[in-house]
Design a protein around this motif. Structure first.
Motif, PDB file in Angstrom:
ATOM      1  N   GLY A 165       0.838  -1.198   0.000  1.00 18.77           N
ATOM      2  CA  GLY A 165       0.000   0.000   0.000  1.00 18.77           C
ATOM      3  C   GLY A 165       0.866   1.237   0.000  1.00 18.77           C
ATOM      4  N   HIS A 166       0.358   2.258   0.688  1.00 11.37           N
ATOM      5  CA  HIS A 166       1.129   3.501   0.788  1.00 11.37           C
ATOM      6  C   HIS A 166       2.411   3.280   1.588  1.00 11.37           C
ATOM      7  N   ARG A 167       3.370   4.152   1.358  1.00  7.48           N
ATOM      8  CA  ARG A 167       4.493   4.220   2.272  1.00  7.48           C
ATOM      9  C   ARG A 167       3.973   4.828   3.548  1.00  7.48           C
ATOM     10  N   LEU A 168       4.194   4.148   4.664  1.00  5.92           N
ATOM     11  CA  LEU A 168       3.628   4.638   5.923  1.00  5.92           C
ATOM     12  C   LEU A 168       4.365   5.885   6.383  1.00  5.92           C
ATOM     13  N   ASN A 169       3.619   6.793   6.996  1.00  2.00           N
ATOM     14  CA  ASN A 169       4.314   7.915   7.628  1.00  2.00           C
ATOM     15  C   ASN A 169       4.851   7.460   8.989  1.00  2.00           C
ATOM     16  N   ALA A 170       5.581   8.358   9.653  1.00  2.14           N
ATOM     17  CA  ALA A 170       6.316   7.924  10.852  1.00  2.14           C
ATOM     18  C   ALA A 170       5.387   7.386  11.948  1.00  2.14           C
ATOM     19  N   GLU A 171       4.270   8.077  12.164  1.00  2.00           N
ATOM     20  CA  GLU A 171       3.371   7.618  13.224  1.00  2.00           C
ATOM     21  C   GLU A 171       2.716   6.285  12.871  1.00  2.00           C
ATOM     22  N   GLN A 172       2.347   6.142  11.598  1.00  2.00           N
ATOM     23  CA  GLN A 172       1.767   4.863  11.169  1.00  2.00           C
ATOM     24  C   GLN A 172       2.783   3.735  11.349  1.00  2.00           C
ATOM     25  N   ALA A 173       4.006   4.008  10.952  1.00  2.00           N
ATOM     26  CA  ALA A 173       5.042   2.979  11.044  1.00  2.00           C
ATOM     27  C   ALA A 173       5.281   2.593  12.502  1.00  2.00           C
TER      28      ALA A 173
ATOM     29  N   GLY B 180      -6.590   7.862  16.192  1.00  2.00           N
ATOM     30  CA  GLY B 180      -6.103   8.592  15.027  1.00  2.00           C
ATOM     31  C   GLY B 180      -7.221   9.431  14.456  1.00  2.00           C
ATOM     32  N   VAL B 181      -6.969  10.696  14.237  1.00  2.00           N
ATOM     33  CA  VAL B 181      -8.011  11.575  13.711  1.00  2.00           C
ATOM     34  C   VAL B 181      -8.553  10.983  12.411  1.00  2.00           C
ATOM     35  N   THR B 182      -9.764  11.346  12.038  1.00  2.00           N
ATOM     36  CA  THR B 182     -10.342  10.775  10.820  1.00  2.00           C
ATOM     37  C   THR B 182      -9.454  11.118   9.628  1.00  2.00           C
ATOM     38  N   GLY B 183      -9.216  10.119   8.822  1.00  2.00           N
ATOM     39  CA  GLY B 183      -8.365  10.332   7.657  1.00  2.00           C
ATOM     40  C   GLY B 183      -6.881  10.241   7.964  1.00  2.00           C
ATOM     41  N   SER B 184      -6.535   9.791   9.167  1.00  2.00           N
ATOM     42  CA  SER B 184      -5.120   9.732   9.530  1.00  2.00           C
ATOM     43  C   SER B 184      -4.448   8.459   9.034  1.00  2.00           C
ATOM     44  N   GLY B 185      -5.228   7.559   8.463  1.00  2.00           N
ATOM     45  CA  GLY B 185      -4.612   6.349   7.927  1.00  2.00           C
ATOM     46  C   GLY B 185      -4.677   5.161   8.861  1.00  2.00           C
ATOM     47  N   LYS B 186      -5.718   5.085   9.676  1.00  2.00           N
ATOM     48  CA  LYS B 186      -5.875   3.921  10.566  1.00  2.00           C
ATOM     49  C   LYS B 186      -6.084   2.651   9.744  1.00  2.00           C
ATOM     50  N   THR B 187      -6.958   2.760   8.737  1.00  3.39           N
ATOM     51  CA  THR B 187      -7.246   1.587   7.923  1.00  3.39           C
ATOM     52  C   THR B 187      -5.973   1.070   7.259  1.00  3.39           C
ATOM     53  N   GLU B 188      -5.137   2.020   6.868  1.00  2.97           N
ATOM     54  CA  GLU B 188      -3.845   1.652   6.277  1.00  2.97           C
ATOM     55  C   GLU B 188      -3.010   0.836   7.280  1.00  2.97           C
ATOM     56  N   VAL B 189      -3.075   1.234   8.536  1.00  2.00           N
ATOM     57  CA  VAL B 189      -2.368   0.490   9.590  1.00  2.00           C
ATOM     58  C   VAL B 189      -2.950  -0.921   9.716  1.00  2.00           C
TER      59      VAL B 189
ATOM     60  N   GLN C  53     -13.911  -3.705  -0.621  1.00  2.00           N
ATOM     61  CA  GLN C  53     -13.044  -3.706  -1.785  1.00  2.00           C
ATOM     62  C   GLN C  53     -11.614  -3.354  -1.418  1.00  2.00           C
ATOM     63  N   ARG C  54     -11.492  -2.401  -0.503  1.00  2.00           N
ATOM     64  CA  ARG C  54     -10.155  -1.988  -0.084  1.00  2.00           C
ATOM     65  C   ARG C  54      -9.404  -3.172   0.533  1.00  2.00           C
ATOM     66  N   PHE C  55     -10.095  -3.942   1.355  1.00  3.21           N
ATOM     67  CA  PHE C  55      -9.454  -5.111   1.962  1.00  3.21           C
ATOM     68  C   PHE C  55      -9.127  -6.157   0.897  1.00  3.21           C
TER      69      PHE C  55
ATOM     70  N   ARG D 117      -3.632  14.011   9.490  1.00  5.82           N
ATOM     71  CA  ARG D 117      -4.239  13.331   8.357  1.00  5.82           C
ATOM     72  C   ARG D 117      -3.154  12.826   7.416  1.00  5.82           C
ATOM     73  N   ALA D 118      -3.350  11.631   6.924  1.00  6.60           N
ATOM     74  CA  ALA D 118      -2.375  11.059   6.003  1.00  6.60           C
ATOM     75  C   ALA D 118      -2.546  11.701   4.637  1.00  6.60           C
ATOM     76  N   GLY D 119      -1.541  11.594   3.828  1.00  2.00           N
ATOM     77  CA  GLY D 119      -1.670  12.066   2.460  1.00  2.00           C
ATOM     78  C   GLY D 119      -1.849  13.574   2.361  1.00  2.00           C
ATOM     79  N   GLY D 120      -1.558  14.309   3.429  1.00  2.32           N
ATOM     80  CA  GLY D 120      -1.478  15.762   3.329  1.00  2.32           C
ATOM     81  C   GLY D 120      -2.778  16.526   3.463  1.00  2.32           C
TER      82      GLY D 120
ATOM     83  N   GLY E  13     -13.415  17.760   3.661  1.00  2.30           N
ATOM     84  CA  GLY E  13     -12.070  18.049   3.200  1.00  2.30           C
ATOM     85  C   GLY E  13     -11.103  16.895   3.329  1.00  2.30           C
ATOM     86  N   ARG E  14     -11.522  15.712   2.926  1.00  2.00           N
ATOM     87  CA  ARG E  14     -10.594  14.588   2.991  1.00  2.00           C
ATOM     88  C   ARG E  14      -9.731  14.489   1.742  1.00  2.00           C
ATOM     89  N   GLY E  15     -10.126  15.182   0.714  1.00  2.00           N
ATOM     90  CA  GLY E  15      -9.307  15.173  -0.497  1.00  2.00           C
ATOM     91  C   GLY E  15      -8.240  16.254  -0.391  1.00  2.00           C
TER      92      GLY E  15
HETATM   93  P1  ADP Z   1      -8.749   6.423   8.518  1.00  2.00           P
HETATM   94  O1  ADP Z   1      -9.027   4.964   8.525  1.00  2.00           O
HETATM   95  O2  ADP Z   1      -7.935   6.881   9.702  1.00  2.00           O
HETATM   96  O3  ADP Z   1      -9.942   7.309   8.301  1.00  2.00           O
HETATM   97  P2  ADP Z   1      -7.542   5.874   5.957  1.00  2.00           P
HETATM   98  O4  ADP Z   1      -6.648   4.721   6.205  1.00  2.00           O
HETATM   99  O5  ADP Z   1      -8.834   5.616   5.269  1.00  2.00           O
HETATM  100  O6  ADP Z   1      -7.781   6.711   7.299  1.00  2.00           O
HETATM  101  O7  ADP Z   1      -6.702   6.939   5.142  1.00  2.00           O
HETATM  102  C1  ADP Z   1      -7.269   8.158   4.660  1.00  2.00           C
HETATM  103  C2  ADP Z   1      -6.743   8.433   3.257  1.00  2.00           C
HETATM  104  O8  ADP Z   1      -5.340   8.645   3.298  1.00  2.00           O
HETATM  105  C3  ADP Z   1      -6.979   7.277   2.320  1.00  2.00           C
HETATM  106  O9  ADP Z   1      -7.312   7.774   1.054  1.00  2.00           O
HETATM  107  C4  ADP Z   1      -5.651   6.566   2.284  1.00  2.00           C
HETATM  108  O10 ADP Z   1      -5.452   5.888   1.067  1.00  2.00           O
HETATM  109  C5  ADP Z   1      -4.664   7.695   2.475  1.00  2.00           C
HETATM  110  N1  ADP Z   1      -3.447   7.293   3.171  1.00  2.00           N
HETATM  111  C6  ADP Z   1      -3.351   6.533   4.286  1.00  2.00           C
HETATM  112  N2  ADP Z   1      -2.066   6.374   4.666  1.00  2.00           N
HETATM  113  C7  ADP Z   1      -1.322   7.038   3.759  1.00  2.00           C
HETATM  114  C8  ADP Z   1       0.083   7.265   3.597  1.00  2.00           C
HETATM  115  N3  ADP Z   1       0.979   6.758   4.463  1.00  2.00           N
HETATM  116  N4  ADP Z   1       0.480   8.009   2.560  1.00  2.00           N
HETATM  117  C9  ADP Z   1      -0.417   8.535   1.685  1.00  2.00           C
HETATM  118  N5  ADP Z   1      -1.751   8.367   1.776  1.00  2.00           N
HETATM  119  C10 ADP Z   1      -2.204   7.630   2.805  1.00  2.00           C
END
Ligand code: ADP
Ligand code: ZN
Ligand code: ZN
Length: 742
Positions: free
Chosen positions: A209-217, A237-246, A276-278, A393-396, A599-601
């Motif tokens: 998947g994505h390269r994890l940021n420091a907190e995710q890693a 983790g705040v909404t959109g912080s990448g919990k699902t990615e973890v 689908q994401r899973f 928030r992940a991804g800026g 504003g998640r985009g």
């Molecule tokens: P949460 O579960 O905390 O709401 P998500 O895992 O859905 O967050 O991540 C929010 C968005 O950021 C998603 O579109 C995801 O693909 C993206 N994202 C997550 N981690 C990263 C990352 N390390 N780098 C870039 N984008 C990321």
């Protein structure tokens, strides 16, 4: 294949089979083995058919002791042993017994909840061959044959070289495959085949998947270090912080070890998007237990998870009871969500059981949320859970700007203030999307007569029937009672009948009139009752530029709408002055979740919250300092009042058709309990909704500063209650760790 259980008297047919039966009775039932039983047949975890009363039932062998408390002559024999190998292993049976003890619920019902419905009712398990599909032509020919049919082509592209795929895998990869599948079978591009379980579960491919940021890693490695042993983690983790990615990263790690992972999500967020994401990331090994499965499909999935053929179990609360082969990690997403608590029958908390489950399986458990429950925060404070944080928030994407909108002096149109309407206008003009949130479905919560004061009371509940314009009905959301919306007042015959207050339908109507050219989509339980229609609605949103979404909390959770930049909250005040001490916590969680939709985009988001109490301290704290500060303040209030998590509670509910019976029963119980030591009894009192579905309701709250003391008293209570004279005249139930007193 069958292991000899503990208590199995080496080599000889066991003397007694102790059987769990789905019956509202405490304890188990002893039977003799069937006469023709061979020694290996009678194993704990196998289902049996037994005579029960005048009929027969399907039960589960839980142990095979040498002796029974019942005299041998009085025992009946099992009619048949239904499984050739145990469905549940001894450790799992043990876990279920623990759960039955803890919730003081009949163990037979708990154990049957661990089986798929079909296996509780049908003697014969489904044959274990899995229908699948394979390419009937070469891959090149298949691509040529589908050049003009994109959905068929997508399906064809899922097939690697000559590899058969199950329908579940296809569904996970490209959504509901029914129509394109049929077309491809007709064309002869695909053919049916059958797989044995080993073939079906063979491959697990995970993609990076994505390269994890420091907190995710840091979060991932903390949990990974605990692999192979128990450890509890709270991922805030705040909404959109990448919990699902973890979660995905950890799940991939578990699969790589050859173990399985269980992911529990709230009912409302088990969306096709999440599935689908899973599936995309974890390949064909994902088992989805969603409500759309047929009973047969559910049984097949259950079997495959049990045998380790599917190694990611993604499901809602009941999944926590299911057997999983080599469980290596348990994840609970949105752990604060109240849908993890079963509110009837076996009233368990899947979140709390997940922790016990992990403890028993000696694996880590990860509870994730943007807005953790106060219970979990308290556990983190006490060091029972290790707190992991994702602060950005992940991804800026930037956090949204949140403003409280004081509506005390504002004229409102269907609950909407001028400033909110203007902001909606601006957003839509920019070609962006906006979301308006109200926590009530229907048109209006009450219909009232301005002449005589008549209101739309439910005939069976202490509640009002909600106005549903779309269906032309007055409809009680508590008991389902319905009648047509009257044209004249049933009280005085006058014509001054008016809806009071607002719901989603009314907002939809008002906004449609205000913004006639903008696509408007309502998302609530009524609008999405038809299967699959939610997905259709979501597709429309994703395809559109400017669009308006109106909805209930269904909108607040799980979905990802990158183009939504404004969220309006019509009314934040409901949670501030409720009699339920958990109401502010829920309000705060909901507001933060709703705000998280904005504003998640790549565009910044804004949130406007309408309130008549902009100075309320909890709302102010939430607004200025965020959820953590709010949680600290709310926690201080709880400590002051000795409410959970600073105490432990159970609620004994009673209801009956006659108003005096429930109170009488509970009063007798209090009298019979006599000295309760340091356990406090509050009540009995009439329930907040004292009549529901035509039945009168009362409850008794039991509270203690220590869990063991509470449970000791509950043991006693559960022995006494059934012996009271009133016990047969009321329907009563115990709710351990209740989350509302409603
Ligand atoms: P949460 O579960 O905390 O709401 P998500 O895992 O859905 O967050 O991540 C929010 C968005 O950021 C998603 O579109 C995801 O693909 C993206 N994202 C997550 N981690 C990263 C990352 N390390 N780098 C870039 N984008 C990321
Ligand atoms: Zn009237
Ligand atoms: Zn009702």
């Amino acid at each position: 294949m069958c292991r000899a259980p503990a208590g199995y008297n080496g080599g000889m047919t066991p003397l007694i089979l102790r059987v769990a039966l789905p019956a509202p009775l405490p304890g188990f039932f002893d039977y003799l083995p069937p006469e023709d039983a061979a020694q290996g047949d009678c194993v704990p975890g196998c289902r049996v058919l037994v005579p029960f009363g005048r009929g027969s039932r399907i039960g589960l062998i839980v142990e095979c002791p040498a002796e029974s408390e019942v005299a041998r002559e009085r025992l009946r024999a099992v009619s048949a042993i239904l499984d050739s190998e145990p469905l549940l292993d001894p450790a799992h049976l043990d876990f279920l017994r623990w759960a039955a003890d803890y919730y003081h619920h009949p163990p037979g019902e708990v154990m049957s909840a661990a089986l798929p419905l079909r296996l509780r009712k049908q003697q014969r398990a489904l044959p274990f061959l899995i229908p699948a599909y394979r390419l009937a032509v070469s891959p090149g020919e298949a691509l040529d044959a589908t050049a003009r049919a994109p959905r068929q082509r997508a399906l064809v592209e899922c097939f690697g070289a000559a590899q058969p795929l199950t329908r579940a895998t296809l569904a996970a990869k490209c959504g509901d495959p029914a129509a394109p599948l049929r077309a491809l079978l007709d064309k002869g591009v695909l053919a049916r085949c059958e797989l044995t379980p080993d073939q079906a579960g063979a491959t697990v491919e995970t993609s990076p998947g994505h390269r994890l940021n420091a907190e995710q890693a840091a979060a991932v490695s903390a949990v990974e270090e605990a692999f192979g042993g128990f450890g509890a983690f709270l991922l805030q983790g705040v909404t959109g912080s990448g919990k699902t990615e973890v979660y995905l990263r950890l799940a991939a790690g578990v699969l790589a070890r050859g173990d399985s992972v269980m992911v529990l999500v709230p009912e409302i967020s088990l969306t096709p998007q999440l599935q689908q994401r899973f599936a995309e990331r974890l390949g064909g090994g994902v088992a989805l237990l969603h409500s759309g499965l047929s009973e047969g499909g559910r049984e097949q999935t259950w079997q495959r998870v049990r045998q380790g053929l599917l190694r990611v179990l993604l499901g809602t609360r009941s999944s926590v009871l299911y057997p999983v082969h080599r469980l290596g990690l348990v994840i609970v997403d949105e752990e604060h969500d109240s849908s993890f608590k079963q509110q009837e029958g076996f009233r368990y908390s899947a979140r709390d059981l997940a922790v016990i489950r992990a403890q028993r399986a000696e694996c880590p458990v990860l509870l994730g949320s943007a807005t953790p429950s106060l219970e979990s925060l308290r556990n983190a404070e006490l060091g029972r859970y290790r707190l992991l944080q994702l602060r950005e928030r992940a991804g800026g994407a930037r956090p949204p700007r949140i403003d409280l909108l004081d509506i005390r002096d504002q004229p409102l149109k269907s609950g909407l203030s001028e400033p909110l309407l203007r902001e909606l206008e601006r957003t839509l003009e920019r070609g962006e999307q906006a979301m308006v949130f109200i926590n009530r479905r229907g048109y209006a919560p009450v219909l009232a007569c301005y002449d005589c004061g008549w209101v739309s009371d439910c005939p069976r509940c202490d509640a009002r029937q909600t106005v549903h314009r779309g269906s032309g009905l007055l409809w009680c959301h508590h008991c389902g009672s319905q009648r047509r919306i009257p044209h004249r007042c049933p009280g005085c015959g006058g014509s001054e009948l008016h809806p009071l207050g607002q719901g989603t339908e009314q907002l939809e109507e008002r906004l449609a009139a205000h913004f006639p050219d903008v696509p408007l989509i309502r998302v609530d339980r009524d609008a999405t009752a038809r299967k699959g229609s939610l997905q259709a609605l979501l597709d429309r949103v994703h395809a559109a530029d400017a669009a308006l979404l109106v909805g209930t909390q269904m909108l607040a959770k799980g979905h990802h709408f990158p183009n939504v930049t404004l969220v309006g909250v019509v009314d934040a005040d409901g949670g501030l002055f409720s009699a339920d001490f958990r109401a502010p916590e829920r309000m705060a969680q909901l507001l933060v979740q709703v705000a998280g939709r904005a504003g998640r985009g790549d565009k910044p988001g804004r949130v406007l919250i309408q309130t008549r109490h902009p100075d309320h301290p909890l709302l102010q704290t939430l607004h200025r300092e965020g959820y953590e500060a709010f949680a600290r303040a709310a926690m201080a209030e709880r400590r002051e009042a000795a409410w959970p998590p600073y105490s432990y509670q159970a609620l004994l509910r009673a209801e009956a058709g006659r108003s005096d019976l429930p109170m009488g029963f509970l009063e007798d119980l209090v009298a019979a309990l006599q000295d309760t030591g340091e356990v406090e009894l509050w009540g009995p009192v009439p329930a907040p909704m004292a009549r529901r579905e035509g039945r009168y309701r009362a409850h008794l709250l039991v509270q203690a500063g220590r869990r063991d003391r509470l449970h000791r008293l509950l043991d006693r209570l559960m022995q006494i209650a059934p012996t009271l004279p009133g016990a047969r005249k009321v329907r009563w139930s115990l709710d351990v760790d209740p989350i509302d007193n409603y």
